[in-house]
Design a protein around this motif. Structure first.
Motif, short mmCIF file in Angstrom:
data_model
loop_
_atom_site.label_atom_id
_atom_site.label_comp_id
_atom_site.label_asym_id
_atom_site.label_seq_id
_atom_site.Cartn_x
_atom_site.Cartn_y
_atom_site.Cartn_z
N THR A 35 7.59 -8.01 2.34
CA THR A 35 6.71 -8.93 1.14
C THR A 35 5.23 -8.66 1.63
O THR A 35 4.87 -9.11 2.61
N PHE A 82 3.03 -4.06 -0.24
CA PHE A 82 2.49 -3.21 -1.47
C PHE A 82 2.02 -3.85 -2.53
O PHE A 82 1.42 -3.39 -3.47
N ARG A 83 2.59 -5.18 -2.68
CA ARG A 83 2.45 -6.06 -4.00
C ARG A 83 1.90 -7.48 -3.60
O ARG A 83 2.06 -7.78 -2.48
N ASP A 84 1.15 -8.20 -4.39
CA ASP A 84 0.61 -9.39 -3.76
C ASP A 84 1.65 -10.34 -4.29
O ASP A 84 2.58 -9.96 -4.78
N ARG A 125 2.19 -12.36 -6.83
CA ARG A 125 2.58 -12.55 -8.29
C ARG A 125 3.39 -11.12 -8.45
O ARG A 125 3.73 -10.79 -9.68
N GLY A 126 3.35 -10.00 -7.56
CA GLY A 126 4.34 -8.67 -8.00
C GLY A 126 3.31 -7.74 -8.23
O GLY A 126 4.01 -6.64 -8.88
N ASN A 127 2.02 -8.09 -8.50
CA ASN A 127 1.13 -7.05 -9.08
C ASN A 127 0.82 -5.90 -7.78
O ASN A 127 0.68 -6.35 -6.63
N LEU A 128 0.90 -4.61 -8.10
CA LEU A 128 0.57 -3.88 -6.86
C LEU A 128 -0.97 -3.89 -6.31
O LEU A 128 -1.75 -4.17 -7.13
N LEU A 129 -0.89 -3.81 -5.02
CA LEU A 129 -2.16 -4.09 -4.39
C LEU A 129 -3.15 -2.54 -4.41
O LEU A 129 -2.54 -1.50 -4.80
N GLU A 130 -4.43 -2.81 -4.59
CA GLU A 130 -5.06 -1.43 -4.79
C GLU A 130 -4.75 -0.57 -3.66
O GLU A 130 -4.50 0.64 -3.46
N ARG A 172 4.87 4.24 -1.22
CA ARG A 172 5.11 3.14 -0.90
C ARG A 172 6.40 2.58 -0.35
O ARG A 172 7.34 1.74 -0.85
#
Lengths: 459, 459, 459
Positions: free
Chosen positions: C196, C199-201, C203-208, C337
């Motif tokens: 967790t 790769f994602r924050d 809220r489930g958004n992909l990190l840069e 990922r």
């Protein structure tokens, strides 16, 4: 004749190489004990504890060189003669024929001494520890070795006229090494008392439940546990001593496999019994790494006496019971408010006793015959299944355990009591609270993680 | 003929096995050095230091493969011929008959290179270290090996016409390995200068007393020390090379015991002399773990030259003096404001010199004869007690030490000076203050103990 | 006859000793894997990860004892007969003649199982891990061993009628051990998903770019890496199994040297290619210790298949390409990922595949003949240079790799998928965020560095 010489040369070379190899593995166990102790204490006691571990190795080397080996095996290891209580030749390595054997036995003596280090951690004075370490490796332990392993010992299976026709079978030292070390630890911690704050608050009132004093690094504990497991292959397999004699190479492999299985069984039993108990009590499934690691060591201690003379399925059983026993004894010690910083007493004492007795129950006649050249008196379960219920071997094992418990009690109790009486045993209580490293090393801490901050302040 | 073949096969198999075993133990010492270095530096230099240790091993392997072994032993190890300064066959492992011997010698070369890593810690550039590491293991060290150990070396006891009829007796390399490594460390730290803030404040004024820069983990230092002790059994015992030749198995055991006793004596002496000094100065009894550990290593270095040719009591004396000498040199270095982050110079250089000379004083004719097939020139104390005061061996030892000191000085001084002159040696001063790990690895820290906090911030 | 017996005794003793020695070294690798895992995870996952490592060793021991060895080698290791898919004798060590060989193979099985531990760290449930560990060491891995190493395997070079007249040459298990372990790790991490926040924050958004989750101690990682390197000498050299047969002692030395050179080449390549890339991208010269350590392991994995049958220069090349491949795959995994906490997939899977194939390209006919008694089908480059372009060996290697990839996929995918489906695989997400140690061990932390503060509060 030329042929014989060539063969002798091969035999001597290979036997020496094997024993040196095993001795190095056993000596490597010093590293394991040191890492377990370091990981098990709180951060301000690391230096102090490690120094004790290092001095153990050095003290054992000097004590064994001067008198220890002589007391243990002096009076000829190779020529059986009359039974004696203590050896009296081979001081200072003089006339020791098999020097590889000396090295191997020195490594054992060092192991015996270092078992106690962890138990007394965080509250014992350095000088007391030094006294103890020399006394154990130079006198108390050698007498046990002499009795059980030398050709002249009254309990020895190598005695020309062994006790009850068989003598005690303690192949690699569940009793000789681990009961000696574990019993010493128990006596010492009883006289020394628990760490301040472990069972009572600052006013001396009993706490409702013991205050946990967890070590500062499980990674170091695990490192130590794995190193001990590795070293144990030398401890057990090396105890065959002469690789090239009879079919000893078969014994070596058998011992190594039994060692492996017992370690695995001990780990699994200690871990899952605790998990089951915790789940029963709290409803939560947790896994206690510390019990797993010590269960592993308990399995190893348990199989040490019988590794060469029991079948592999029996090794599994012996290890499993050793793991379970450890767990029970560990919890019992806490209940009895006996403080053991690394659980060395349950690991070495109770498993050591169980391991010694297990031989009396499960020693296989075929292996006994192969290893000791005599299968007249096998384990009690074997005799019983053959309808004879011959308990000679079991009786020897019981006598051996009682002898060691008695001898250690008689020598070590007054020893530690006198140290305590004259104020040499327990560290100053203030020192204890701040950690022994502070007093003994002038304020330096172990993990200097804020050194960087110091640098920044400087610049 | 069939018989001979069978016997040859046994001999070759056992000899190879023994040498591979010893080589693995010596290679394991890389782990020990790495842990000592990691524990001895401050937390923001751990990665940097460890990378140097890893690259040492790799650089030595590549350097020794290409030219190092050829320079050291090329010109036939087994067939003595004329004396040469440097070997010139066996490049790239070509025509190397005894490949186990190659592996063993490679492990020695790696040891020699890694001695320097700790001394320069916290302030030396990575690229400078790489250059040095290849230069030492591929050229400077092989020339020393050639001179003292090959059959063609002018100082070698294996030379068909050895110097003064005996040549230098450096059984496992007090001089060859440790003086070479230690002298290189001394030269390098002199040119590199002390760590910022160690002896002077930020304005360049001398501090009243040196600022201590303690390492971040004594547990890792102790781990490394114990691993080195274990590995040293391979280093010293393995140096017999051919286990199955003459009665070499006796030599192997003797060497292992001497190694043990010297380590113990060195530990005890360094520790208690320091305790006595501190008690005299401050009235407080303290125990310095760092001195104990380095005293142990000093004892080991001291016995390395003589382990096969001195009696056990002499091993104790040699180790004890080694421990005491280390303590004195360590304090002297600080007084002279020479900064050595791991005390490698006192451990390896001064003990190495003492160990080399001790052979000239204490080499026993019986053991010399057994190991070198020649007891014409024994240690000076033996000759003297026989009324002859034959100092040929002592002279060889002195010449050997002077040769190594001179050779290393002549090659390494310009080398490090040029690196320094062109700005490749010293790390950027800002980088040094924040720790080399920050610059070299992009800000990552070693002990990320607050990683959990990061997680919590995240969630 | 007396002579023969004597010689047999020597042969059996030395062979057993050698194999036990190698087995102990391979088992020591468990320590190495444990330290790498411990160092690579964040501080609140150390206990959990270490327990998995310990249980691996225990599970492999129990699984291999009951059925694993039987599946792998049952159906007689020494008497070739018809080809079978799985062995069916020797359960519970019954009738196992060469018990040292059992121990050696057990240590290999434990290695295979432990490869996966690190990859799944910080997010996998304990019970899932236990199930997997037993399934792999008792069934999936033994089938691979049976196929490639037993006398009855359809791919085995020891088969009396080997595939394409040569069979697969995987001397110490690049494919058998490392592809099996690495492929399992890849499947498991794909089903388990990344940690967790990797790769994602929230809220489930992909990190840069992926959030780095560095381990808490590079010193432990380095310790583990060096221990693995040391243990690998047992892994590779020990795979000769019978030291005293033909001129196997020459093979042992050759293997050890090739192992050394490949490790060095892998380290240097992975490190400097990354440094070059970073310098190209950012203009700054940095050195990534983690890549250096894993490059070292990648070099070791790569040479494992071919160590006995390639020349030393080829070992350098194989190790170097292994190091480079590792770096590429590691970066590729992050880009795809796929989260691997210790980079076990690039180290073991891609290098394992490369190592297996490299034999098909670079196996030297002289060494093939020495080790496998057959040089009809050498590496493709050799055949090609001899004008024949015989690709039989290369074809066997390709088939072997495809077989293992397929077999592991077919068995392990449904296995992990079912665990996942029933909710046994992934740890509770809250537990994951605070660290698995908290949930599983009741709140205790690993590095209790503030224990001292607790004491002070108490007093």
């Amino acid at each position: 004749a030329a042929m014989n010489t060539a063969t002798d040369s091969v035999t001597n070379s290979v036997n020496t190489f094997f024993l040196i190899f095993a001795a190095i593995l056993v000596f490597f166990m010093q590293t394991g004990f040191a890492m377990i102790c370091a990981g098990s204490v709180r951060v301000n006691n690391v230096q102090n504890t490690l120094l004790k571990n290092l001095l153990d190795a050095c003290g054992a080397s000097l004590g064994f060189y001067t008198v220890g080996y002589a007391f243990a095996f002096g009076g000829s290891f190779s020529n059986p003669s009359q039974t004696t209580f203590i050896g009296n030749t081979n001081f200072f390595l003089m006339d020791v024929e098999n020097q590889a054997f000396w090295l191997f036995q020195f490594a054992f003596a060092a192991t015996s001494a270092t078992i106690v280090a962890g138990t007394l951690a965080e509250r014992c004075q350095m000088s007391a520890y030094l006294c103890y370490s020399v006394a154990l490796s130079a006198f108390v332990y050698p007498v046990v070795v002499h009795s059980i392993w030398s050709n002249n010992g009254f309990l020895s299976a190598n005695n020309s006229n062994p006790l009850l026709g068989i003598g005690m079978v303690d192949f690699a030292g569940s009793c000789v090494v681990h009961v000696t070390g574990g019993m010493t630890a128990l006596i010492a911690t009883n006289i020394l008392g628990p760490r301040t704050g472990r069972f009572r608050d600052i006013r001396g009132n009993l706490l409702e439940k013991p205050r946990p004093m967890p070590g500062h690094s499980v990674a170091l504990q695990m490192l130590g546990t794995f190193i001990l497991w590795v070293g144990w292959y030398g401890f057990n397999s090396g105890s065959v001593v002469y690789l090239m004699q009879n079919d000893n190479y078969e014994v070596v492999s058998h011992v190594a496999i039994n060692t492996t299985l017992a370690a695995a069984a001990g780990t699994v039993m200690a871990l899952f019994i605790d998990t089951a108990i915790q789940e029963h009590n709290t409803g939560e499934v947790t896994f206690n790494l510390s019990y797993a690691m010590n269960g592993c060591l308990a399995g190893l201690v348990s199989i040490t006496a019988g590794c060469a003379v029991v079948q592999s399925w029996a090794a599994l059983i012996i290890g499993a019971i050793g793991g379970a026993l450890f767990l029970g004894c560990s919890k019992l010690l806490v209940k009895r408010r006996i403080d053991d910083a690394v659980d060395a007493v349950p690991v070495h004492l109770s498993s050591g006793i169980w391991g010694s007795l297990s031989v009396g129950l499960l020693a296989d006649p075929t292996w006994l015959s192969k290893v000791y050249g005599n299968s007249n008196h096998a384990g009690w379960f074997y005799s019983w299944s053959r309808g004879s219920a011959d308990a000679h071997l079991l009786a020897c094992q019981v006598i051996g355990v009682l002898f060691v418990l008695g001898w250690v009690t008689v020598t070590m109790t007054p020893f530690f009591w006198l140290l305590h009486y004259f104020g040499f045993l327990r560290a100053d209580s203030l020192e204890e609270v701040v950690g022994l490293d502070v007093g003994y090393t002038g304020g330096a801490l172990h993990n200097r993680l804020h050194a960087k901050d110091d640098d920044q302040n400087y610049s």
